[in-house]
Motif scaffolding. Structure first.
Motif, mmCIF file in Angstrom:
data_model
loop_
_atom_site.group_PDB
_atom_site.id
_atom_site.type_symbol
_atom_site.label_atom_id
_atom_site.label_comp_id
_atom_site.label_asym_id
_atom_site.label_seq_id
_atom_site.Cartn_x
_atom_site.Cartn_y
_atom_site.Cartn_z
ATOM 1 N N ALA A 178 -16.081 -6.815 1.533
ATOM 2 C CA ALA A 178 -15.739 -8.220 1.324
ATOM 3 C C ALA A 178 -16.386 -9.133 2.361
ATOM 4 N N GLY A 179 -17.092 -8.542 3.342
ATOM 5 C CA GLY A 179 -17.780 -9.349 4.339
ATOM 6 C C GLY A 179 -17.028 -9.516 5.642
ATOM 7 N N LEU A 180 -16.033 -8.653 5.880
ATOM 8 C CA LEU A 180 -15.269 -8.712 7.116
ATOM 9 C C LEU A 180 -15.489 -7.450 7.938
ATOM 10 N N ARG A 181 -15.480 -7.602 9.243
ATOM 11 C CA ARG A 181 -15.601 -6.470 10.162
ATOM 12 C C ARG A 181 -14.209 -6.143 10.674
ATOM 13 N N GLY A 182 -13.748 -4.931 10.381
ATOM 14 C CA GLY A 182 -12.388 -4.562 10.757
ATOM 15 C C GLY A 182 -12.345 -3.357 11.670
ATOM 16 N N LYS A 183 -11.275 -3.269 12.440
ATOM 17 C CA LYS A 183 -11.048 -2.101 13.281
ATOM 18 C C LYS A 183 -9.549 -1.959 13.528
ATOM 19 N N VAL A 184 -9.133 -0.741 13.822
ATOM 20 C CA VAL A 184 -7.741 -0.477 14.160
ATOM 21 C C VAL A 184 -7.510 -0.891 15.612
ATOM 22 N N VAL A 185 -6.487 -1.754 15.835
ATOM 23 C CA VAL A 185 -6.224 -2.238 17.189
ATOM 24 C C VAL A 185 -4.873 -1.783 17.720
ATOM 25 N N ASP A 186 -4.018 -1.283 16.863
ATOM 26 C CA ASP A 186 -2.725 -0.762 17.290
ATOM 27 C C ASP A 186 -2.329 0.369 16.355
ATOM 28 N N ARG A 187 -1.580 1.317 16.895
ATOM 29 C CA ARG A 187 -1.061 2.392 16.061
ATOM 30 C C ARG A 187 0.185 2.982 16.712
ATOM 31 N N THR A 188 1.050 3.507 15.879
ATOM 32 C CA THR A 188 2.231 4.202 16.375
ATOM 33 C C THR A 188 2.649 5.233 15.346
ATOM 34 N N ARG A 189 3.331 6.255 15.773
ATOM 35 C CA ARG A 189 3.793 7.304 14.865
ATOM 36 C C ARG A 189 5.314 7.376 14.928
ATOM 37 N N LEU A 190 5.935 7.544 13.775
ATOM 38 C CA LEU A 190 7.392 7.574 13.705
ATOM 39 C C LEU A 190 7.836 8.539 12.614
ATOM 40 N N PRO A 191 9.065 9.031 12.679
ATOM 41 C CA PRO A 191 9.561 9.939 11.642
ATOM 42 C C PRO A 191 9.663 9.227 10.295
ATOM 43 N N PHE A 192 9.494 9.989 9.217
ATOM 44 C CA PHE A 192 9.708 9.437 7.885
ATOM 45 C C PHE A 192 11.094 8.795 7.802
ATOM 46 N N GLY A 193 11.134 7.639 7.150
ATOM 47 C CA GLY A 193 12.408 7.021 6.843
ATOM 48 C C GLY A 193 12.988 7.604 5.565
ATOM 49 N N HIS A 194 14.094 7.022 5.129
ATOM 50 C CA HIS A 194 14.815 7.553 3.967
ATOM 51 C C HIS A 194 13.935 7.588 2.724
ATOM 52 N N VAL A 195 13.183 6.516 2.470
ATOM 53 C CA VAL A 195 12.382 6.440 1.233
ATOM 54 C C VAL A 195 11.340 7.549 1.212
ATOM 55 N N LEU A 196 10.607 7.713 2.294
ATOM 56 C CA LEU A 196 9.574 8.747 2.319
ATOM 57 C C LEU A 196 10.172 10.150 2.283
ATOM 58 N N ARG A 197 11.287 10.348 2.968
ATOM 59 C CA ARG A 197 11.929 11.673 2.916
ATOM 60 C C ARG A 197 12.328 12.027 1.486
ATOM 61 N N SER A 198 12.762 11.031 0.734
ATOM 62 C CA SER A 198 13.190 11.293 -0.639
ATOM 63 C C SER A 198 12.012 11.614 -1.551
ATOM 64 N N ARG A 199 10.779 11.343 -1.092
ATOM 65 C CA ARG A 199 9.586 11.539 -1.919
ATOM 66 C C ARG A 199 8.665 12.619 -1.379
ATOM 67 N N MET A 200 9.122 13.411 -0.447
ATOM 68 C CA MET A 200 8.228 14.358 0.212
ATOM 69 C C MET A 200 7.555 15.310 -0.764
ATOM 70 N N ALA A 201 8.288 15.834 -1.734
ATOM 71 C CA ALA A 201 7.690 16.761 -2.696
ATOM 72 C C ALA A 201 6.602 16.065 -3.494
ATOM 73 N N TRP A 202 6.867 14.843 -3.937
ATOM 74 C CA TRP A 202 5.861 14.094 -4.708
ATOM 75 C C TRP A 202 4.650 13.757 -3.839
ATOM 76 N N LEU A 203 4.878 13.324 -2.593
ATOM 77 C CA LEU A 203 3.769 12.994 -1.696
ATOM 78 C C LEU A 203 2.896 14.219 -1.439
ATOM 79 N N ASN A 204 3.529 15.374 -1.246
ATOM 80 C CA ASN A 204 2.758 16.610 -1.067
ATOM 81 C C ASN A 204 1.945 16.923 -2.305
ATOM 82 N N GLY A 205 2.551 16.756 -3.479
ATOM 83 C CA GLY A 205 1.861 17.033 -4.726
ATOM 84 C C GLY A 205 0.683 16.120 -4.961
ATOM 85 N N GLN A 206 0.771 14.880 -4.455
ATOM 86 C CA GLN A 206 -0.332 13.916 -4.591
ATOM 87 C C GLN A 206 -1.421 14.122 -3.546
#
Length: 226
Positions: A178-206
């Protein structure tokens, strides 16, 4: 108000009604990146998908001239109320992302869009509208990448936060296309919340997560015109 003064200021008050995305780790991560941008009284700020409006209010407290956009009337009501609670003034606009501010350009565009991959690719309903974003989590991210150049002034900056689950590399590539120069400037890691925990099997399958993975990395991408 400078970023140093804001650090010493009282915490922002935030009212979050049912159905509106509450400030969480991604909000705080994006807020930290925003404070580095040197928002002043001459900075026109756009908050796309403002939710509770907490980042829009913080940008206003830094001195920015802020426009907050959301497709949810309830979110805009929360944003307006939170601005009042914190003694700040900002503009709220109802609409679908950039369509709410036709023809306008900004010095700083913030976005914490829905980005959670969802088994149902159709339009999310109810509270899930605040986080579900299609099978790959990119329903709104791709649109923001494509329209960001039309929203930014020549020296403007985009700050976009999302999960590693929706492919950070794809976002950087899309911004570049699109004509923009991007880069990652911050990051953090955290445990899955409720929504992601409820979808773990589907996320693995995908193939979006590996078996046994229970943590998510959030990143802030900073982009500007090339």
């Amino acid at each position: 108000m400078t970023a140093d003064a804001l650090t010493a200021a009282p915490p922002l008050r935030c009212w979050v009604p049912r159905g509106v995305y509450p400030p969480q780790t991604d909000s705080r991560l994006l807020g930290r990146a925003m404070r580095r941008e040197g928002v002043t009284a001459w900075t026109d700020v756009l908050d796309l998908g403002t939710g509770s409006g907490i980042l829009a209010v913080e940008a206003a407290r830094l001195g920015g001239r802020v426009t907050a956009v959301d497709i949810s009337w309830r979110a805009l009501a929360a944003t307006w109320c939170n601005a009042l609670l914190n003694g700040q003034t900002l503009s709220v606009r109802h609409g679908d992302l950039a369509e709410a501010v036709p023809g306008r350009r900004f010095d700083l565009v913030l976005s914490n869009p829905p980005y959670v991959p969802a088994p149902d690719a159709g339009p999310p309903r109810g509270p899930a509208r605040a986080w579900d974003a299609g099978h790959d989590g990119r329903q709104l991210i791709d649109r923001i990448c494509d329209t960001a150049p039309t929203l930014l002034r020549p020296t403007g900056t985009l700050l976009l936060v999302h999960s590693h689950l929706c492919d950070v590399g794809a976002t950087l590539t899309r911004l570049s296309d699109a004509g923009l120069r991007g880069k990652v400037v911050d990051r953090t890691r955290l445990p899955f919340g409720h929504v992601l925990r409820s979808r773990m099997a589907w996320l693995n399958g995908q193939g979006l997560t590996a078996d046994g993975t229970t943590t998510e990395e959030l990143v802030v991408i900073r982009a500007e015109h090339t």
